[in-house]
Design a protein around this motif. Structure first.
Motif, PDB file in Angstrom:
ATOM      1  N   GLU A 151       0.849  -1.194   0.000  1.00 35.66           N
ATOM      2  CA  GLU A 151       0.000   0.000   0.000  1.00 35.66           C
ATOM      3  C   GLU A 151       0.889   1.251   0.000  1.00 35.66           C
ATOM      4  N   LEU A 152       0.650   2.158  -0.922  1.00 34.57           N
ATOM      5  CA  LEU A 152       1.411   3.406  -0.981  1.00 34.57           C
ATOM      6  C   LEU A 152       1.044   4.289   0.203  1.00 34.57           C
ATOM      7  N   HIS A 153       2.084   4.775   0.919  1.00 41.28           N
ATOM      8  CA  HIS A 153       1.847   5.647   2.058  1.00 41.28           C
ATOM      9  C   HIS A 153       3.052   6.554   2.284  1.00 41.28           C
ATOM     10  N   ALA A 154       2.825   7.638   3.032  1.00 43.88           N
ATOM     11  CA  ALA A 154       3.876   8.611   3.346  1.00 43.88           C
ATOM     12  C   ALA A 154       3.610   9.157   4.739  1.00 43.88           C
ATOM     13  N   LEU A 155       4.658   9.699   5.360  1.00 45.48           N
ATOM     14  CA  LEU A 155       4.557  10.317   6.677  1.00 45.48           C
ATOM     15  C   LEU A 155       5.115  11.724   6.599  1.00 45.48           C
ATOM     16  N   HIS A 156       4.414  12.676   7.208  1.00 43.42           N
ATOM     17  CA  HIS A 156       4.831  14.072   7.235  1.00 43.42           C
ATOM     18  C   HIS A 156       4.818  14.493   8.697  1.00 43.42           C
ATOM     19  N   ASN A 157       5.974  14.820   9.244  1.00 41.80           N
ATOM     20  CA  ASN A 157       6.055  15.124  10.668  1.00 41.80           C
ATOM     21  C   ASN A 157       5.697  16.568  10.965  1.00 41.80           C
ATOM     22  N   GLY A 158       5.354  16.793  12.243  1.00 40.69           N
ATOM     23  CA  GLY A 158       5.018  18.128  12.707  1.00 40.69           C
ATOM     24  C   GLY A 158       6.250  18.881  13.191  1.00 40.69           C
ATOM     25  N   ASN A 159       6.061  19.732  14.193  1.00 37.57           N
ATOM     26  CA  ASN A 159       7.117  20.626  14.670  1.00 37.57           C
ATOM     27  C   ASN A 159       8.091  19.986  15.647  1.00 37.57           C
ATOM     28  N   ALA A 160       7.822  18.772  16.099  1.00 39.94           N
ATOM     29  CA  ALA A 160       8.688  18.102  17.068  1.00 39.94           C
ATOM     30  C   ALA A 160       9.021  16.700  16.570  1.00 39.94           C
ATOM     31  N   ALA A 161      10.124  16.165  17.052  1.00 37.45           N
ATOM     32  CA  ALA A 161      10.481  14.789  16.705  1.00 37.45           C
ATOM     33  C   ALA A 161       9.374  13.843  17.178  1.00 37.45           C
ATOM     34  N   THR A 162       9.135  12.797  16.404  1.00 38.40           N
ATOM     35  CA  THR A 162       8.138  11.786  16.758  1.00 38.40           C
ATOM     36  C   THR A 162       8.852  10.474  17.031  1.00 38.40           C
ATOM     37  N   LEU A 163       8.512   9.863  18.156  1.00 41.35           N
ATOM     38  CA  LEU A 163       8.989   8.531  18.486  1.00 41.35           C
ATOM     39  C   LEU A 163       7.828   7.581  18.261  1.00 41.35           C
ATOM     40  N   MET A 164       8.074   6.520  17.502  1.00 44.91           N
ATOM     41  CA  MET A 164       7.001   5.558  17.219  1.00 44.91           C
ATOM     42  C   MET A 164       7.550   4.138  17.263  1.00 44.91           C
ATOM     43  N   ILE A 165       6.658   3.213  17.461  1.00 52.30           N
ATOM     44  CA  ILE A 165       6.972   1.798  17.335  1.00 52.30           C
ATOM     45  C   ILE A 165       6.532   1.393  15.941  1.00 52.30           C
ATOM     46  N   ALA A 166       7.447   0.812  15.181  1.00 51.00           N
ATOM     47  CA  ALA A 166       7.127   0.318  13.844  1.00 51.00           C
ATOM     48  C   ALA A 166       7.194  -1.208  13.894  1.00 51.00           C
ATOM     49  N   CYS A 167       6.171  -1.845  13.378  1.00 48.38           N
ATOM     50  CA  CYS A 167       6.095  -3.298  13.419  1.00 48.38           C
ATOM     51  C   CYS A 167       5.666  -3.821  12.057  1.00 48.38           C
ATOM     52  N   TRP A 168       6.436  -4.776  11.524  1.00 51.85           N
ATOM     53  CA  TRP A 168       6.099  -5.416  10.253  1.00 51.85           C
ATOM     54  C   TRP A 168       5.770  -6.877  10.500  1.00 51.85           C
ATOM     55  N   VAL A 169       4.795  -7.376   9.788  1.00 46.58           N
ATOM     56  CA  VAL A 169       4.465  -8.804   9.782  1.00 46.58           C
ATOM     57  C   VAL A 169       4.366  -9.246   8.328  1.00 46.58           C
ATOM     58  N   GLY A 170       4.955 -10.395   8.035  1.00 42.15           N
ATOM     59  CA  GLY A 170       4.909 -10.913   6.678  1.00 42.15           C
ATOM     60  C   GLY A 170       6.202 -10.665   5.921  1.00 42.15           C
ATOM     61  N   GLY A 171       7.274 -10.371   6.639  1.00 40.80           N
ATOM     62  CA  GLY A 171       8.582 -10.156   6.025  1.00 40.80           C
ATOM     63  C   GLY A 171       9.511  -9.458   6.990  1.00 40.80           C
ATOM     64  N   SER A 172      10.793  -9.704   6.846  1.00 41.38           N
ATOM     65  CA  SER A 172      11.795  -9.028   7.661  1.00 41.38           C
ATOM     66  C   SER A 172      12.153  -7.713   6.993  1.00 41.38           C
ATOM     67  N   TYR A 173      13.157  -7.017   7.531  1.00 35.09           N
ATOM     68  CA  TYR A 173      13.505  -5.717   6.987  1.00 35.09           C
ATOM     69  C   TYR A 173      13.860  -5.814   5.509  1.00 35.09           C
ATOM     70  N   GLU A 174      13.276  -4.934   4.752  1.00 36.31           N
ATOM     71  CA  GLU A 174      13.619  -4.750   3.342  1.00 36.31           C
ATOM     72  C   GLU A 174      13.553  -3.261   3.087  1.00 36.31           C
ATOM     73  N   LYS A 175      14.417  -2.767   2.249  1.00 32.22           N
ATOM     74  CA  LYS A 175      14.369  -1.343   1.930  1.00 32.22           C
ATOM     75  C   LYS A 175      13.100  -1.091   1.122  1.00 32.22           C
ATOM     76  N   SER A 176      12.313  -0.171   1.588  1.00 36.64           N
ATOM     77  CA  SER A 176      11.057   0.164   0.921  1.00 36.64           C
ATOM     78  C   SER A 176      11.322   0.793  -0.432  1.00 36.64           C
ATOM     79  N   GLU A 177      10.396   0.592  -1.339  1.00 38.59           N
ATOM     80  CA  GLU A 177      10.493   1.206  -2.659  1.00 38.59           C
ATOM     81  C   GLU A 177       9.914   2.616  -2.578  1.00 38.59           C
ATOM     82  N   ILE A 178      10.749   3.614  -2.836  1.00 36.08           N
ATOM     83  CA  ILE A 178      10.286   4.994  -2.881  1.00 36.08           C
ATOM     84  C   ILE A 178       9.596   5.222  -4.222  1.00 36.08           C
ATOM     85  N   VAL A 179       8.413   5.796  -4.171  1.00 36.40           N
ATOM     86  CA  VAL A 179       7.629   6.058  -5.374  1.00 36.40           C
ATOM     87  C   VAL A 179       7.545   7.562  -5.561  1.00 36.40           C
ATOM     88  N   ALA A 180       8.092   8.054  -6.637  1.00 39.42           N
ATOM     89  CA  ALA A 180       8.132   9.521  -6.880  1.00 39.42           C
ATOM     90  C   ALA A 180       6.770  10.080  -7.173  1.00 39.42           C
TER      91      ALA A 180
END
Length: 180
Positions: A151-180
């Motif tokens: 699913e194509l998605h993007a994140l745009h942060n606000g005025n302060a750093a954001t700390l988040m928990i990121a969790c993937w299921v269905g695969g280990s780390y892979e470099k995401s494909e950037i879509v211009a």
């Protein structure tokens, strides 16, 4: 938008917990240029404790950085991530990933996609989460958003750093494909 008590989130973590295995941990990178999150924005005592623990360990953990400046086409640093559970450890899992991620203030994580299903749990700060062609929502501490595989998605942060928990299921780390 979902809360931490939602049935779908509990099912997601149940599926994640079935992936555990023992694999030696490998250190990745030095800490990238990241902003410190503000733990007073958490809004929940458990999230505040997690954020404070993260700040205390900030310079002692192994960091990953998703993209180089050349890949992003700009010099802006979007942040970094600390692996908690990956195929390389420190908690070894197969077919899943769990990380603490910092998104720098004003950072734009570009439109991208990846094979695994993903869940973000916001610990502190906040960001705009955009499902391309669908919706754009502001995600606050304690709130959860999902992406489906590819699913194509993007994140745009606000005025302060954001700390988040990121969790993937269905695969280990892979470099995401950037879509211009």
């Amino acid at each position: 938008m979902k809360s931490l008590n939602d049935r779908e989130i509990k099912q997601f973590f149940r599926q994640f917990s079935q992936s555990y295995d023992l694999i030696p941990y490998r250190v990745q990178n030095e800490r990238p240029d990241t902003d410190l999150p503000d733990c007073h924005q958490c809004g929940h005592p458990a999230l505040n404790r997690l954020c404070t623990a993260f700040i205390n360990a900030y310079d002692k953990v192994a960091w990953g950085e998703g993209y180089s400046e050349q890949e992003l086409g700009k010099t802006e640093k979007i942040g970094g991530w600390v692996p908690l559970a990956t195929s390389d450890g420190p908690i070894a899992v197969n077919g899943a990933l769990l990380a603490l991620s910092v998104l720098n203030a004003h950072a734009h994580y570009p439109t991208h996609r990846h094979g695994p299903r993903e869940m973000y749990v916001t610990v502190s700060g906040g960001f705009w989460f955009e499902r391309i062609g669908k919706e754009r929502v502001w995600v606050r501490p304690g709130e959860v958003v999902f992406t489906e595989p590819n699913e194509l998605h993007a994140l745009h942060n606000g005025n302060a750093a954001t700390l988040m928990i990121a969790c993937w299921v269905g695969g280990s780390y892979e470099k995401s494909e950037i879509v211009a």
